[in-house]
Motif scaffolding. Structure first.
Motif, PDB file in Angstrom:
ATOM      1  N   GLN A 138      17.031  58.673  19.381  1.00 40.82           N
ATOM      2  CA  GLN A 138      17.995  58.721  18.279  1.00 40.82           C
ATOM      3  C   GLN A 138      17.857  60.050  17.526  1.00 40.82           C
ATOM      4  OE1 GLN A 138      16.692  55.010  16.382  1.00 40.82           O
ATOM      5  NE2 GLN A 138      18.660  54.088  16.884  1.00 40.82           N
ATOM      6  N   TRP A 139      18.850  60.994  17.621  1.00 40.58           N
ATOM      7  CA  TRP A 139      20.090  60.863  18.371  1.00 40.58           C
ATOM      8  C   TRP A 139      20.336  62.165  19.087  1.00 40.58           C
ATOM      9  CZ3 TRP A 139      19.439  58.612  13.584  1.00 40.58           C
ATOM     10  CH2 TRP A 139      19.656  57.225  13.537  1.00 40.58           C
ATOM     11  N   SER A 183      13.436  56.229  27.417  1.00 40.19           N
ATOM     12  CA  SER A 183      13.755  56.225  25.996  1.00 40.19           C
ATOM     13  C   SER A 183      12.599  55.612  25.223  1.00 40.19           C
ATOM     14  CB  SER A 183      15.036  55.418  25.733  1.00 40.19           C
ATOM     15  OG  SER A 183      15.214  55.201  24.346  1.00 40.19           O
ATOM     16  N   ASP A 185      12.943  54.533  22.006  1.00 42.82           N
ATOM     17  CA  ASP A 185      13.398  53.710  20.877  1.00 42.82           C
ATOM     18  C   ASP A 185      14.382  52.616  21.285  1.00 42.82           C
ATOM     19  OD1 ASP A 185      15.706  55.447  21.161  1.00 42.82           O
ATOM     20  OD2 ASP A 185      14.732  56.852  19.796  1.00 42.82           O
ATOM     21  N   HIS A 188      20.026  53.821  25.406  1.00 38.63           N
ATOM     22  CA  HIS A 188      21.014  54.895  25.454  1.00 38.63           C
ATOM     23  C   HIS A 188      21.650  54.879  26.846  1.00 38.63           C
ATOM     24  CE1 HIS A 188      19.439  56.605  21.678  1.00 38.63           C
ATOM     25  NE2 HIS A 188      18.243  56.339  22.170  1.00 38.63           N
ATOM     26  N   CYS A 231      24.243  53.410  19.975  1.00 37.73           N
ATOM     27  CA  CYS A 231      22.803  53.427  19.723  1.00 37.73           C
ATOM     28  C   CYS A 231      22.436  53.686  18.272  1.00 37.73           C
ATOM     29  CB  CYS A 231      22.135  54.481  20.614  1.00 37.73           C
ATOM     30  SG  CYS A 231      22.789  56.147  20.388  1.00 37.73           S
ATOM     31  N   GLY A 232      23.420  53.657  17.379  1.00 40.40           N
ATOM     32  CA  GLY A 232      23.069  53.837  15.980  1.00 40.40           C
ATOM     33  C   GLY A 232      24.021  54.774  15.258  1.00 40.40           C
ATOM     34  N   HIS A 235      25.415  58.059  16.999  1.00 46.45           N
ATOM     35  CA  HIS A 235      25.715  57.910  18.428  1.00 46.45           C
ATOM     36  C   HIS A 235      26.805  58.884  18.870  1.00 46.45           C
ATOM     37  CE1 HIS A 235      27.261  56.232  22.156  1.00 46.45           C
ATOM     38  NE2 HIS A 235      28.421  56.010  21.568  1.00 46.45           N
ATOM     39  N   MET A 238      25.632  62.426  19.697  1.00 50.35           N
ATOM     40  CA  MET A 238      24.546  62.569  20.682  1.00 50.35           C
ATOM     41  C   MET A 238      25.115  63.245  21.935  1.00 50.35           C
ATOM     42  SD  MET A 238      21.882  59.577  21.760  1.00 50.35           S
ATOM     43  CE  MET A 238      20.576  59.843  22.962  1.00 50.35           C
TER      44      MET A 238
END
Length: 262
Positions: A138-139, A183, A185, A188, A231-232, A235, A238
């Motif tokens: 992230q990210w 990844s 966290d 993705h 993904c948050g 995103h 990214m």
């Protein structure tokens, strides 16, 4: 009133969903070249052929079904002067076998070609020319390149609004490139539209298991990449870029990265 409101509500919902979609400066698809972007890997050619074949089969089936519906509407419509129902086909064993076997054959054919192409697309070699360890977080992205037994790790990227400003992955044309993804966290998804391929990057799955390989075509250029899994917060920012260069330019690039070699 309700019948009028439901379609309007559905249209409004579709408009709102489109308006709130993730937006960034990833270049649009050139529709003049087809429904898919111009591909830059050999494996993408298999995806393109599978896509084309699936559409041809789907359109052929759709044409047959629509033709049968129109034929039934015209030749089996209820006559005003007759109260008799058109001929019924329930409990007609030959017809029931026919419309059971035909879809089964179609699905089997789709499965065969999909499994065949997937086996090729997901195959990897023991000695790729370049290995790229992809870390999605992230990210942004971190690309660690392995060439000739040395690792080159560029500066860690940050969220950006323009893919040209994101992390850069430089690759040579006409070479086998192995990607290993992991990844630390959340989930993705590594996606380069020009590869016609994307792969989820899932925490807990090691890079040795989550990998794929491409063979780049002789198409130098800069291609957009992004995360394809929500993904948050950032995103949509990214983003990264893949730069395909000639072997000579790639050797020069590697020489300039010697200071980051591990």
């Amino acid at each position: 009133m309700a019948r009028r409101r439901v379609p309007r509500a559905a249209a409004l919902a579709l408009l709102l969903a489109s308006a709130t979609a993730c937006a960034n400066d990833v270049p649009p698809v050139d529709w003049s070249k087809g429904l898919l972007p111009d591909h830059v890997t050999e494996q993408a050619g298999l995806v393109q052929n599978l896509w084309n074949g699936a559409w041809i089969a789907a359109l052929a089936v759709g044409a047959v079904v629509i033709g049968m519906i129109i034929w039934a509407c015209i030749f089996h419509r209820k006559r005003k002067q007759s109260a008799e129902l058109p001929p019924q086909v329930r409990y007609n064993l030959p017809i029931e076998i026919f419309y059971t076997v035909v879809p089964l054959v179609m699905v089997s054919v789709f499965f065969f070609f999909t499994a065949r192409d997937e086996a090729v697309i997901m195959s990897t070699s023991e000695t790729p020319d370049v290995t790229v360890n992809v870390e999605a977080f992230q990210w942004s992205w971190r690309f660690t390149t392995e060439v000739g037994g040395k690792k080159f790790e560029p500066v860690v990227g940050m969220p950006v609004s323009d893919f040209n400003q994101g992390p850069e992955l430089v690759l040579p044309v006409g070479k086998k490139v192995l990607f290993k993804l992991h990844s630390p966290d959340v989930i993705h998804s590594f996606w380069v539209p020009a590869f016609l391929f994307k792969r989820d990057v899932i925490p807990g799955i090691s890079a040795e298991k989550n990998k794929f390989e491409i063979t780049t075509l002789d198409k130098p250029g800069v291609y957009a990449g992004r995360c394809a899994e929500l993904c948050g917060t950032d995103h949509s920012r990214m983003l990264f870029k893949v730069k395909l260069v000639s072997q000579r330019d790639y050797d020069s690039y590697i020489a300039t990265q010697a200071g980051s070699a591990q």
